[in-house]
Design a protein around this motif. Structure first.
Motif, mmCIF file in Angstrom:
data_model
loop_
_atom_site.group_PDB
_atom_site.id
_atom_site.type_symbol
_atom_site.label_atom_id
_atom_site.label_comp_id
_atom_site.label_asym_id
_atom_site.label_seq_id
_atom_site.Cartn_x
_atom_site.Cartn_y
_atom_site.Cartn_z
ATOM 1 N N ASP A 121 0.887 -1.323 0.176
ATOM 2 C CA ASP A 121 -0.167 0.125 0.129
ATOM 3 C C ASP A 121 0.878 1.362 0.036
ATOM 4 N N PRO A 122 0.945 2.078 -0.636
ATOM 5 C CA PRO A 122 1.244 3.085 -0.763
ATOM 6 C C PRO A 122 1.638 3.938 1.542
ATOM 7 N N PRO A 123 2.385 4.270 1.678
ATOM 8 C CA PRO A 123 3.433 5.124 0.506
ATOM 9 C C PRO A 123 4.389 4.185 0.309
ATOM 10 N N HIS A 171 4.566 1.368 -1.372
ATOM 11 C CA HIS A 171 4.592 1.282 -2.917
ATOM 12 C C HIS A 171 4.944 2.594 -3.661
ATOM 13 N N GLN A 172 4.827 3.639 -3.352
ATOM 14 C CA GLN A 172 5.080 4.865 -4.171
ATOM 15 C C GLN A 172 6.748 4.797 -3.978
ATOM 16 N N ARG A 173 7.944 4.428 -2.526
ATOM 17 C CA ARG A 173 8.783 4.598 -2.376
ATOM 18 C C ARG A 173 8.911 3.613 -3.694
ATOM 19 N N HIS A 174 8.901 2.167 -3.558
ATOM 20 C CA HIS A 174 9.431 1.154 -4.493
ATOM 21 C C HIS A 174 9.752 1.214 -5.478
ATOM 22 N N ARG A 175 8.268 2.183 -6.224
ATOM 23 C CA ARG A 175 7.979 2.545 -7.637
ATOM 24 C C ARG A 175 9.480 3.167 -8.093
ATOM 25 N N ALA A 176 9.003 4.747 -6.945
ATOM 26 C CA ALA A 176 10.648 4.735 -7.741
ATOM 27 C C ALA A 176 11.606 4.331 -7.820
ATOM 28 N N LEU A 177 12.172 3.924 -7.061
ATOM 29 C CA LEU A 177 13.014 3.621 -6.997
ATOM 30 C C LEU A 177 13.866 2.759 -8.426
ATOM 31 N N LEU A 178 12.839 1.734 -9.139
ATOM 32 C CA LEU A 178 12.813 0.794 -10.394
ATOM 33 C C LEU A 178 12.431 1.635 -11.412
ATOM 34 N N ALA A 179 11.395 2.929 -11.020
ATOM 35 C CA ALA A 179 11.040 3.940 -11.731
ATOM 36 C C ALA A 179 12.738 4.022 -13.260
ATOM 37 N N LYS A 180 13.438 4.545 -12.404
ATOM 38 C CA LYS A 180 14.521 5.692 -13.148
ATOM 39 C C LYS A 180 15.123 4.026 -14.444
ATOM 40 N N ALA A 181 15.335 2.364 -13.585
ATOM 41 C CA ALA A 181 15.862 1.805 -14.571
ATOM 42 C C ALA A 181 15.004 1.252 -15.920
ATOM 43 N N PHE A 182 13.864 2.050 -15.742
ATOM 44 C CA PHE A 182 12.497 1.396 -16.835
ATOM 45 C C PHE A 182 12.047 2.650 -17.697
#
Length: 88
Positions: free
Chosen positions: A2-4, A6-17
């Motif tokens: 759940d947030p927040p 989820h947002q922290r994990h997503r932000a970590l991976l977003a750069k790689a994609f």
């Protein structure tokens, strides 16, 4: 998740994609994986694409993205027809 959190994990991976990174993977990783897998069965003139391409392909792509040595890749992929799952 759940947030927040989820947002922290997503932000970590977003750069790689990002698109630039995905474009680099297109030839260096994805194209190479597909080419090598096709080469393996092309000389036979036929293939059963499920076990020979669609199962090993995502495993090899993920392994290459993670930088795993080829010797550490799972070699034996088995499909469990009853549940439709893949196990190594």
């Amino acid at each position: 998740m759940d947030p927040p959190e989820h947002q922290r994990h997503r932000a970590l991976l977003a750069k790689a994609f990002r698109a630039r990174i995905l474009d680099q993977w297109s030839d260096a990783i994805i194209g190479r994986c597909v080419g090598e897998l096709i080469d393996e069965f092309a000389r036979d003139g036929y293939a059963d694409l499920i076990p020979e391409l669609t199962f090993p392909f995502p495993v090899q792509v993920i392994a290459r993205i993670l930088g795993l040595p080829e010797a550490d890749w799972p070699n034996d992929l088995v499909r469990d027809n009853d549940r439709g799952t893949v196990v190594t």
